[in-house]
Design an enzyme around this catalytic site. Structure first.
Site, mmCIF file in Angstrom:
data_model
loop_
_atom_site.group_PDB
_atom_site.id
_atom_site.type_symbol
_atom_site.label_atom_id
_atom_site.label_comp_id
_atom_site.label_asym_id
_atom_site.label_seq_id
_atom_site.Cartn_x
_atom_site.Cartn_y
_atom_site.Cartn_z
ATOM 1 N N HIS B 12 0.445 -0.895 0.101
ATOM 2 C CA HIS B 12 0.305 -0.293 -0.381
ATOM 3 C C HIS B 12 1.052 1.196 0.024
ATOM 4 C CE1 HIS B 12 0.202 -0.263 4.454
ATOM 5 N NE2 HIS B 12 1.296 0.198 4.282
ATOM 6 N N HIS B 59 -1.036 5.261 9.312
ATOM 7 C CA HIS B 59 0.878 5.230 9.590
ATOM 8 C C HIS B 59 0.175 6.881 10.307
ATOM 9 C CE1 HIS B 59 0.561 2.799 6.471
ATOM 10 N NE2 HIS B 59 1.727 2.472 6.181
ATOM 11 N N HIS B 193 10.241 -4.500 3.556
ATOM 12 C CA HIS B 193 11.012 -3.138 3.282
ATOM 13 C C HIS B 193 11.137 -2.504 4.771
ATOM 14 C CE1 HIS B 193 6.312 -2.033 4.027
ATOM 15 N NE2 HIS B 193 6.741 -0.814 4.174
ATOM 16 N N GLU B 240 4.335 -5.360 8.792
ATOM 17 C CA GLU B 240 2.595 -4.719 7.805
ATOM 18 C C GLU B 240 2.306 -6.600 7.195
ATOM 19 O OE1 GLU B 240 3.162 -0.085 6.682
ATOM 20 O OE2 GLU B 240 3.440 -1.543 5.390
#
Lengths: 115, 278
Positions: B12, B59, B193, B240
């Site tokens: 995303h 976030h 990541h 995530e």
């Protein structure tokens, strides 16, 4: 976090200790969701940082635009990304700065991870 | 009773929003990621979901460190997107489904999950961009939605095993919901990541591919790791993948892979997309 848990190289997990250390800095960065606050920061950075009560360490890290210093001062990368947005920096710029690489070299490293 | 038509899991990253705004879906850089949705669009036209339960991580648009819920469930008639600070376009509001929201909340609390309930909730790129990827051409959102937010900002995060069980419980709730609604589950985030620290740029293709395979072959494989072990493998934001595990958990013990795509990099991230059906 268990004291015996092994370290992950080049990584500090943002836990309660860091969240308390970085609260003022992160609260300021959270405010950057609103355009008027981004404008106010750019118009008078000193006054804006003072209004959020940044520590001396946090104020210096903001002045230096230095990501590793901002993280060490308790910054969380999700909120810091909003500060980076004000400066027109993307996450490759942040990655390059933290790893001491040029942006092109950092992007090449990402590409290489796919091979 | 309601039916879960399937689960879509996808990365995303915010720059997907920039790529859509600039019509770069066919560019050399973005095409390998966006092409992963063609098969999903065809499948959605047949599956015709009415509702999407979207499991994502905020976030710093809605939640700040003053009050940071481990699990939060939206219970609003509408969810708005807003400026996140870096200029990706704000998408139109998403219609909610408060009746399903409260049914899920009641089931979760009855099964000893205790989410924060939100009658106002701003949804950030982790919710909005996957919806745009699923329904790129819709004039109005074709599904109602229920946002489920899992904390990945501040440790301790809930364990992989806990997130999988959260998904199992949401799945049970949906299957016990009176009526004939067709429900799509969406899990957004990952794959490997890391944005912060000297290890920024960390990507782990081998682990990502093993994880994707595990979702059909051995869905509880990743639940055997601690979060610290997972972060060592996939990076601070790669964690995530908890959203993928929760989404997978909704489907029950067996699921088949209808489609998958994996491409490195999108932004600083290994871009993964999967469509699973029970």
């Amino acid at each position: 976090m268990s004291a015996a848990a092994p370290e992950i190289p080049g990584t500090v997990l943002f836990d309660g200790r860091m969240a308390m250390r970085g609260y003022a800095l992160n609260k300021m960065c959270f405010s950057f969701n609103e355009a008027a606050n981004r404008t106010a920061f750019l118009a008078d950075e000193d006054a804006y940082c003072a209004a959020y009560g940044l520590t001396a360490e946090q104020r210096e890290a903001v002045r230096h635009r230095n990501v590793l210093e901002l993280l060490a001062a308790g910054g969380n990368v999700y909120y810091l990304a909003k500060f980076a947005g004000i400066l027109g920096l993307d996450v490759q710029d942040l990655g390059a700065q933290q790893t001491g690489m040029s942006k092109d070299a950092f992007k090449a490293k990402l590409q290489a991870a796919g091979r | 009773m309601a039916t879960i038509v399937g689960a879509v899991t996808t990365s995303h990253v915010p720059s997907i929003g920039g790529a859509i705004a600039r019509h770069q879906e066919e560019s050399d850089y973005w095409k390998p990621f966006f092409d992963g949705f063609d098969a999903i669009h065809a499948w959605l036209r047949e599956a015709k979901p009415d509702v999407a339960v979207v499991i994502y991580n905020d976030h710093g648009l809605n939640f700040f460190l003053d009050k940071m819920p481990t699990f939060a469930v939206g219970a609003a008639g509408e969810y708005r997107n807003a400026d996140e600070g870096w200029g990706i376009p704000v998408l139109p509001p998403f219609p909610g489904d408060p009746a399903l929201s409260w049914h899920i909340i009641e089931t979760l609390v009855g099964r000893e999950f205790d989410p924060v309930t939100c009658q106002e909730l701003l949804v950030d790129h982790a919710f909005t961009l996957p919806m745009k990827l699923l329904f790129p051409d819709a004039a109005a959102w074709p599904v109602r939605s229920v946002p489920v937010c899992i904390n990945t900002v501040q440790h301790p995060l809930p364990s992989a095993a806990r997130c999988y069980r959260l998904g199992q419980t949401i799945g049970d709730a949906i299957r016990a919901w009176p009526g004939d609604a067709r429900v799509l589950v969406v899990g957004t985030g990952g794959l490997s990541h890391q944005l912060d620290g000297k290890r920024a740029g960390h990507i782990n293709k081998e682990f990502d591919l093993k994880f994707m395979e595990s979702l059909t072959e051995d869905p509880e494989w990743a639940t055997r790791f601690t979060n610290r072990e997972l972060i060592a493998e996939v990076g601070t934001q790669g964690i995530e993948l908890l959203m993928w595990l929760a989404a997978r958990g909704t489907l029950g013990p067996r699921a088949r892979r209808v489609h998958s795509n994996y491409h490195i990099p999108i932004s600083n991230t290994a871009g993964g997309t999967m469509l699973l059906a029970a």
